[in-house]
Motif scaffolding. Structure first.
Motif, PDB file in Angstrom:
ATOM      1  N   SER A 174     -86.079  36.257 -31.110  1.00 48.15           N
ATOM      2  CA  SER A 174     -85.922  35.551 -29.864  1.00 48.15           C
ATOM      3  C   SER A 174     -86.374  33.951 -30.157  1.00 48.15           C
ATOM      4  CB  SER A 174     -86.557  35.971 -28.512  1.00 48.15           C
ATOM      5  OG  SER A 174     -88.029  35.833 -28.794  1.00 48.15           O
ATOM      6  N   LEU A 211     -83.366  31.531 -30.232  1.00 48.52           N
ATOM      7  CA  LEU A 211     -82.751  31.245 -29.283  1.00 48.52           C
ATOM      8  C   LEU A 211     -82.931  29.966 -28.286  1.00 48.52           C
ATOM      9  CD1 LEU A 211     -83.051  34.876 -27.477  1.00 48.52           C
ATOM     10  CD2 LEU A 211     -81.096  34.075 -28.825  1.00 48.52           C
ATOM     11  N   ASP A 247     -80.567  30.945 -23.223  1.00 48.38           N
ATOM     12  CA  ASP A 247     -80.422  32.397 -23.788  1.00 48.38           C
ATOM     13  C   ASP A 247     -81.835  32.874 -23.821  1.00 48.38           C
ATOM     14  OD1 ASP A 247     -77.587  32.201 -24.532  1.00 48.38           O
ATOM     15  OD2 ASP A 247     -78.018  31.653 -26.273  1.00 48.38           O
ATOM     16  N   PHE A 248     -82.719  32.354 -24.058  1.00 57.62           N
ATOM     17  CA  PHE A 248     -84.216  32.549 -24.100  1.00 57.62           C
ATOM     18  C   PHE A 248     -84.306  33.178 -22.503  1.00 57.62           C
ATOM     19  CE2 PHE A 248     -88.720  32.047 -23.509  1.00 57.62           C
ATOM     20  CZ  PHE A 248     -89.146  33.071 -24.507  1.00 57.62           C
ATOM     21  N   PHE A 251     -82.949  36.430 -22.382  1.00 63.45           N
ATOM     22  CA  PHE A 251     -83.654  37.473 -22.937  1.00 63.45           C
ATOM     23  C   PHE A 251     -85.058  37.798 -22.286  1.00 63.45           C
ATOM     24  CE2 PHE A 251     -87.051  38.371 -25.924  1.00 63.45           C
ATOM     25  CZ  PHE A 251     -86.500  39.375 -26.540  1.00 63.45           C
ATOM     26  N   ASN A 281     -86.130  41.435 -20.972  1.00 62.09           N
ATOM     27  CA  ASN A 281     -87.347  41.699 -21.716  1.00 62.09           C
ATOM     28  C   ASN A 281     -88.301  42.524 -20.829  1.00 62.09           C
ATOM     29  OD1 ASN A 281     -89.376  41.712 -23.998  1.00 62.09           O
ATOM     30  ND2 ASN A 281     -89.995  40.095 -23.301  1.00 62.09           N
TER      31      ASN A 281
END
Length: 134
Positions: free
Chosen positions: A92, A95, A99-100, A103, A107
């Motif tokens: 990650s 990213l 996008d993070f 995620f 997550n």
């Protein structure tokens, strides 16, 4: 070492909680259903909690026939889920910020989902292999 697992009944309860919550979480994450802000936040939190609680009930419950091989499969599944999870977390890094954020949302429930999938597949393979030996 004492085995601190829940009775097998909790496995069914876990699947009853986990499966609909995961399905609803996927539907919500895909944006197929939009809810008002306040109720949407509450439902999202309940969905995340339900996925985690259901997964814990599934993996922390005894199998019908609990033996040494089941314990070994639990241990190997936990390690494999941890390796996959860590690989995803490390990957990650590449990213970008938006996008993070996506995620990090996923997550919150990723590790229990990975563990449930790996453990279920390994137990299915073990039962199939033991049936073939008989």
């Amino acid at each position: 070492m004492k085995n601190l697992l829940l009775p097998n009944l909790f496995r069914r309860v876990g699947w009853i909680i986990f499966a609909p919550a995961l399905l609803w979480g996927i539907i919500r994450y895909a944006g197929l259903v939009n809810l008002p802000l306040e109720s949407g936040i509450l439902i999202d939190r309940l969905t995340i909690a339900s996925i985690n609680i259901g997964a814990i009930l599934i993996v922390a419950s005894k199998e019908r026939w609990e033996d040494e091989m089941t314990r070994a499969i639990r241990h190997a599944s936990l390690l494999n889920a941890l390796y996959i999870y860590m690989l995803l977390v490390v990957s990650s890094i590449v990213l970008d910020q938006s996008d993070f954020k996506h995620f990090m949302l996923v997550n919150m429930v990723l590790f229990p989902i990975i563990y449930v999938v790996i453990f279920s597949l390994e137990m299915r393979r073990y039962h199939r292999m033991s049936r073939d030996e008989e």
